[in-house]
Every structure is written in C-alpha cells, then in structure tokens.
Motif scaffolding. Structure first.
Motif, PDB file in Angstrom:
ATOM      1  N   HIS A  32     128.362  28.327 -73.820  1.00  0.00           N
ATOM      2  CA  HIS A  32     127.292  27.430 -74.250  1.00  0.00           C
ATOM      3  C   HIS A  32     126.609  27.918 -75.514  1.00  0.00           C
ATOM      4  O   HIS A  32     125.554  27.428 -75.869  1.00  0.00           O
ATOM      5  CB  HIS A  32     126.271  27.256 -73.121  1.00  0.00           C
ATOM      6  N   GLY A  33     127.204  28.889 -76.174  1.00  0.00           N
ATOM      7  CA  GLY A  33     126.650  29.373 -77.427  1.00  0.00           C
ATOM      8  C   GLY A  33     125.614  30.458 -77.236  1.00  0.00           C
ATOM      9  O   GLY A  33     125.452  31.016 -76.156  1.00  0.00           O
ATOM     10  N   GLY A  34     124.937  30.743 -78.315  1.00  0.00           N
ATOM     11  CA  GLY A  34     123.918  31.781 -78.258  1.00  0.00           C
ATOM     12  C   GLY A  34     124.513  33.157 -78.462  1.00  0.00           C
ATOM     13  O   GLY A  34     125.663  33.324 -78.821  1.00  0.00           O
ATOM     14  N   ARG A  35     123.697  34.154 -78.219  1.00  0.00           N
ATOM     15  CA  ARG A  35     124.120  35.522 -78.443  1.00  0.00           C
ATOM     16  C   ARG A  35     124.432  36.257 -77.139  1.00  0.00           C
ATOM     17  O   ARG A  35     124.694  37.444 -77.131  1.00  0.00           O
ATOM     18  CB  ARG A  35     123.053  36.272 -79.229  1.00  0.00           C
ATOM     19  N   GLY A  36     124.384  35.544 -76.023  1.00  0.00           N
ATOM     20  CA  GLY A  36     124.655  36.172 -74.739  1.00  0.00           C
ATOM     21  C   GLY A  36     126.136  36.369 -74.488  1.00  0.00           C
ATOM     22  O   GLY A  36     126.979  36.105 -75.342  1.00  0.00           O
ATOM     23  N   HIS A  37     126.435  36.849 -73.311  1.00  0.00           N
ATOM     24  CA  HIS A  37     127.809  37.066 -72.883  1.00  0.00           C
ATOM     25  C   HIS A  37     128.017  36.359 -71.550  1.00  0.00           C
ATOM     26  O   HIS A  37     127.072  36.128 -70.810  1.00  0.00           O
ATOM     27  CB  HIS A  37     128.081  38.566 -72.698  1.00  0.00           C
ATOM     28  N   ILE A  38     129.283  36.046 -71.263  1.00  0.00           N
ATOM     29  CA  ILE A  38     129.647  35.470 -69.969  1.00  0.00           C
ATOM     30  C   ILE A  38     130.682  36.371 -69.324  1.00  0.00           C
ATOM     31  O   ILE A  38     131.248  37.259 -69.972  1.00  0.00           O
ATOM     32  CB  ILE A  38     130.196  34.024 -70.105  1.00  0.00           C
ATOM     33  N   ASP A  39     130.950  36.128 -68.045  1.00  0.00           N
ATOM     34  CA  ASP A  39     132.022  36.867 -67.382  1.00  0.00           C
ATOM     35  C   ASP A  39     133.326  36.543 -68.098  1.00  0.00           C
ATOM     36  O   ASP A  39     133.580  35.388 -68.479  1.00  0.00           O
ATOM     37  CB  ASP A  39     132.127  36.475 -65.916  1.00  0.00           C
ATOM     38  N   CYS A  40     134.153  37.551 -68.277  1.00  0.00           N
ATOM     39  CA  CYS A  40     135.417  37.362 -68.994  1.00  0.00           C
ATOM     40  C   CYS A  40     136.276  36.318 -68.278  1.00  0.00           C
ATOM     41  O   CYS A  40     136.540  36.438 -67.081  1.00  0.00           O
ATOM     42  CB  CYS A  40     136.168  38.687 -69.088  1.00  0.00           C
ATOM     43  N   PRO A  41     136.734  35.284 -69.006  1.00  0.00           N
ATOM     44  CA  PRO A  41     137.533  34.223 -68.388  1.00  0.00           C
ATOM     45  C   PRO A  41     139.010  34.566 -68.243  1.00  0.00           C
ATOM     46  O   PRO A  41     139.778  33.768 -67.726  1.00  0.00           O
ATOM     47  CB  PRO A  41     137.340  33.054 -69.366  1.00  0.00           C
ATOM     48  N   TYR A  42     139.421  35.748 -68.706  1.00  0.00           N
ATOM     49  CA  TYR A  42     140.830  36.125 -68.630  1.00  0.00           C
ATOM     50  C   TYR A  42     141.147  36.654 -67.236  1.00  0.00           C
ATOM     51  O   TYR A  42     140.457  37.532 -66.720  1.00  0.00           O
ATOM     52  CB  TYR A  42     141.171  37.178 -69.678  1.00  0.00           C
ATOM     53  N   LEU A  43     142.202  36.121 -66.654  1.00  0.00           N
ATOM     54  CA  LEU A  43     142.557  36.460 -65.279  1.00  0.00           C
ATOM     55  C   LEU A  43     142.897  37.941 -65.102  1.00  0.00           C
ATOM     56  O   LEU A  43     142.709  38.496 -64.032  1.00  0.00           O
ATOM     57  CB  LEU A  43     143.711  35.585 -64.805  1.00  0.00           C
ATOM     58  N   ASP A  44     143.389  38.590 -66.175  1.00  0.00           N
ATOM     59  CA  ASP A  44     143.751  40.003 -66.056  1.00  0.00           C
ATOM     60  C   ASP A  44     142.564  40.937 -66.308  1.00  0.00           C
ATOM     61  O   ASP A  44     142.713  42.141 -66.361  1.00  0.00           O
ATOM     62  CB  ASP A  44     144.916  40.349 -66.980  1.00  0.00           C
ATOM     63  N   HIS A  45     141.337  40.368 -66.463  1.00  0.00           N
ATOM     64  CA  HIS A  45     140.165  41.202 -66.688  1.00  0.00           C
ATOM     65  C   HIS A  45     139.002  40.788 -65.811  1.00  0.00           C
ATOM     66  O   HIS A  45     138.694  41.444 -64.833  1.00  0.00           O
ATOM     67  CB  HIS A  45     139.755  41.190 -68.174  1.00  0.00           C
ATOM     68  N   GLY A  46     138.326  39.703 -66.179  1.00  0.00           N
ATOM     69  CA  GLY A  46     137.226  39.191 -65.376  1.00  0.00           C
ATOM     70  C   GLY A  46     135.964  40.031 -65.397  1.00  0.00           C
ATOM     71  O   GLY A  46     135.135  39.921 -64.506  1.00  0.00           O
ATOM     72  N   GLY A  47     135.813  40.877 -66.408  1.00  0.00           N
ATOM     73  CA  GLY A  47     134.637  41.745 -66.484  1.00  0.00           C
ATOM     74  C   GLY A  47     133.325  40.983 -66.534  1.00  0.00           C
ATOM     75  O   GLY A  47     133.232  39.897 -67.109  1.00  0.00           O
ATOM     76  N   LYS A  48     132.296  41.528 -65.918  1.00  0.00           N
ATOM     77  CA  LYS A  48     130.963  40.914 -65.862  1.00  0.00           C
ATOM     78  C   LYS A  48     130.271  40.974 -67.217  1.00  0.00           C
ATOM     79  O   LYS A  48     130.155  42.054 -67.810  1.00  0.00           O
ATOM     80  CB  LYS A  48     130.089  41.617 -64.824  1.00  0.00           C
ATOM     81  N   ASP A  49     129.812  39.829 -67.691  1.00  0.00           N
ATOM     82  CA  ASP A  49     129.033  39.735 -68.935  1.00  0.00           C
ATOM     83  C   ASP A  49     129.685  40.467 -70.113  1.00  0.00           C
ATOM     84  O   ASP A  49     129.008  41.117 -70.901  1.00  0.00           O
ATOM     85  CB  ASP A  49     127.605  40.274 -68.722  1.00  0.00           C
ATOM     86  N   ASP A  50     131.009  40.347 -70.228  1.00  0.00           N
ATOM     87  CA  ASP A  50     131.748  41.059 -71.284  1.00  0.00           C
ATOM     88  C   ASP A  50     132.204  40.162 -72.429  1.00  0.00           C
ATOM     89  O   ASP A  50     132.508  40.656 -73.502  1.00  0.00           O
ATOM     90  CB  ASP A  50     133.012  41.715 -70.690  1.00  0.00           C
ATOM     91  N   TRP A  51     132.320  38.867 -72.202  1.00  0.00           N
ATOM     92  CA  TRP A  51     133.010  37.980 -73.141  1.00  0.00           C
ATOM     93  C   TRP A  51     132.009  37.114 -73.896  1.00  0.00           C
ATOM     94  O   TRP A  51     131.027  36.632 -73.332  1.00  0.00           O
ATOM     95  CB  TRP A  51     133.961  37.089 -72.349  1.00  0.00           C
ATOM     96  N   ARG A  52     132.276  36.921 -75.185  1.00  0.00           N
ATOM     97  CA  ARG A  52     131.461  35.992 -75.971  1.00  0.00           C
ATOM     98  C   ARG A  52     132.321  35.369 -77.062  1.00  0.00           C
ATOM     99  O   ARG A  52     133.318  35.933 -77.493  1.00  0.00           O
ATOM    100  CB  ARG A  52     130.257  36.683 -76.593  1.00  0.00           C
ATOM    101  N   TRP A  53     131.893  34.179 -77.487  1.00  0.00           N
ATOM    102  CA  TRP A  53     132.544  33.474 -78.601  1.00  0.00           C
ATOM    103  C   TRP A  53     131.579  33.497 -79.772  1.00  0.00           C
ATOM    104  O   TRP A  53     130.411  33.123 -79.633  1.00  0.00           O
ATOM    105  CB  TRP A  53     132.878  32.040 -78.211  1.00  0.00           C
ATOM    106  N   ASP A  54     132.053  33.927 -80.927  1.00  0.00           N
ATOM    107  CA  ASP A  54     131.254  33.938 -82.144  1.00  0.00           C
ATOM    108  C   ASP A  54     131.664  32.720 -82.966  1.00  0.00           C
ATOM    109  O   ASP A  54     132.744  32.694 -83.567  1.00  0.00           O
ATOM    110  CB  ASP A  54     131.500  35.228 -82.926  1.00  0.00           C
ATOM    111  N   THR A  55     130.817  31.697 -82.971  1.00  0.00           N
ATOM    112  CA  THR A  55     131.139  30.442 -83.648  1.00  0.00           C
ATOM    113  C   THR A  55     131.322  30.640 -85.150  1.00  0.00           C
ATOM    114  O   THR A  55     132.227  30.068 -85.746  1.00  0.00           O
ATOM    115  CB  THR A  55     130.044  29.384 -83.375  1.00  0.00           C
ATOM    116  N   GLY A  56     130.470  31.457 -85.754  1.00  0.00           N
ATOM    117  CA  GLY A  56     130.564  31.700 -87.193  1.00  0.00           C
ATOM    118  C   GLY A  56     131.886  32.328 -87.605  1.00  0.00           C
ATOM    119  O   GLY A  56     132.458  31.993 -88.635  1.00  0.00           O
TER     120      GLY A  56
END
Length: 174
Positions: A32-56
C-alpha cells in the motif's frame, strides 16, 4: 511455457512502467505504499516485516533478496513475479500483458519469431526451411579471427543455423 503465445521483451518492459503497483496487487502482494515494510510475500522466505516496494526506484527490497543464485540486492517487478509465482520469464511476460490490459502484445502461435520456440531443443531442431547449418561456422569465421569459413574451428557441441533467430545473420557474409 506452453506455446500459448509470446510477448516481446522490449515491448512489455516499456508497457509495464507505471503499472508496477497494479502487478503487485494482481499477484496478491498487498503493498500500500509508504516507507513501511510488509511480511515477505516470497514462499521460500516469508520473513516478518522484511519486504518493501520502492516506487521511485521501481524495485523490491527484502532481507532474502540476494540469497538466491544469480540475484542482486533488489528485485525488479519482473523478478518479483518470477519468485512469487515460480514462473519462467516467458510466462511472466504474458502474465504482465494480461494484468496491465495489454493482451494485444501477446503474439499467438508460438514463443518467438514465426512461432519458433526459443528453448534449446526447439532451436536445435529448427524447421528445414528455416535452417542454414553453415551459419555457425560463418559466425565463428567472422569473429576477429578473420578466417575462411572452411577453416573455422568446428564446435564440439551440436550447432544449428537458424534463419528465424533475430540477429543470427548479422555481420555474417553469405
């Protein structure tokens, strides 16, 4: 890939720019954007609050990125789909075209020029009308060696000249 179609890489790379968030949403990544992190969506990882997308930068970042073979420190939108959905690049290109409403980029009837599949087995068994088995030797001779094609070193592996592969005749005298 099943041979259901083909999308040119240059066309889909250009078309997907600006639609990365649509792709993330379509493949089930709730970014949903912003500077936060989400749980990793990759099935081989799934780490808590590790993943983010940098739109820029149009890149994904996670602690697991770089742990897989042949991987840099971040993922393009293409990498995200490859890892998330476990598909190959050709299938991912078709998926992108469908997600962003560019199905017209999907060329029917095969996976490449004139329907020629681009895997090793298919390339090594090109249709007779598309073959010119002198091309590999002409190519080797045209390298900085500057020798006659008859004197070119013969490859030990199977080599087939295919007129249907883009660029196979560039710089090669007939």
């Amino acid at each position: 890939m099943t041979g259901a179609g083909y999308v040119r890489t240059d066309q889909i790379k250009e078309a997907v720019v600006g639609h990365e968030l649509d792709v993330l949403n379509a493949i089930g990544i709730g970014w949903h954007g912003g500077r936060g992190h989400i749980d990793c969506p990759y099935l081989d990882h799934g780490g808590k609050d590790d993943w983010r997308w940098d739109t820029g930068k149009a890149r994904a970042f996670c602690t697991c990125i770089g742990q897989r073979p042949d991987e840099g420190g971040s993922h393009s939108i293409f990498d995200v789909v490859l890892v998330r959905e476990g598909v190959d690049f050709e299938a991912a290109k078709i998926r992108f075209a469908e997600i962003i409403g560019r199905a017209h980029l999907i060329e029917e009837g095969g996976s490449g020029p004139r329907g020629q599949m681009q895997d090793a087995v298919c390339l090594l068994s090109a249709p007779v009308e598309d073959r010119d088995d002198t091309l590999p030797l002409k190519y080797l001779a045209a390298l900085p060696l500057g020798i006659d094609p008859a004197a070119a070193p013969t490859p030990r592996m199977c080599a087939v000249g295919s007129k249907g592969v883009a660029g196979s005749n560039e710089g090669v005298e007939a």
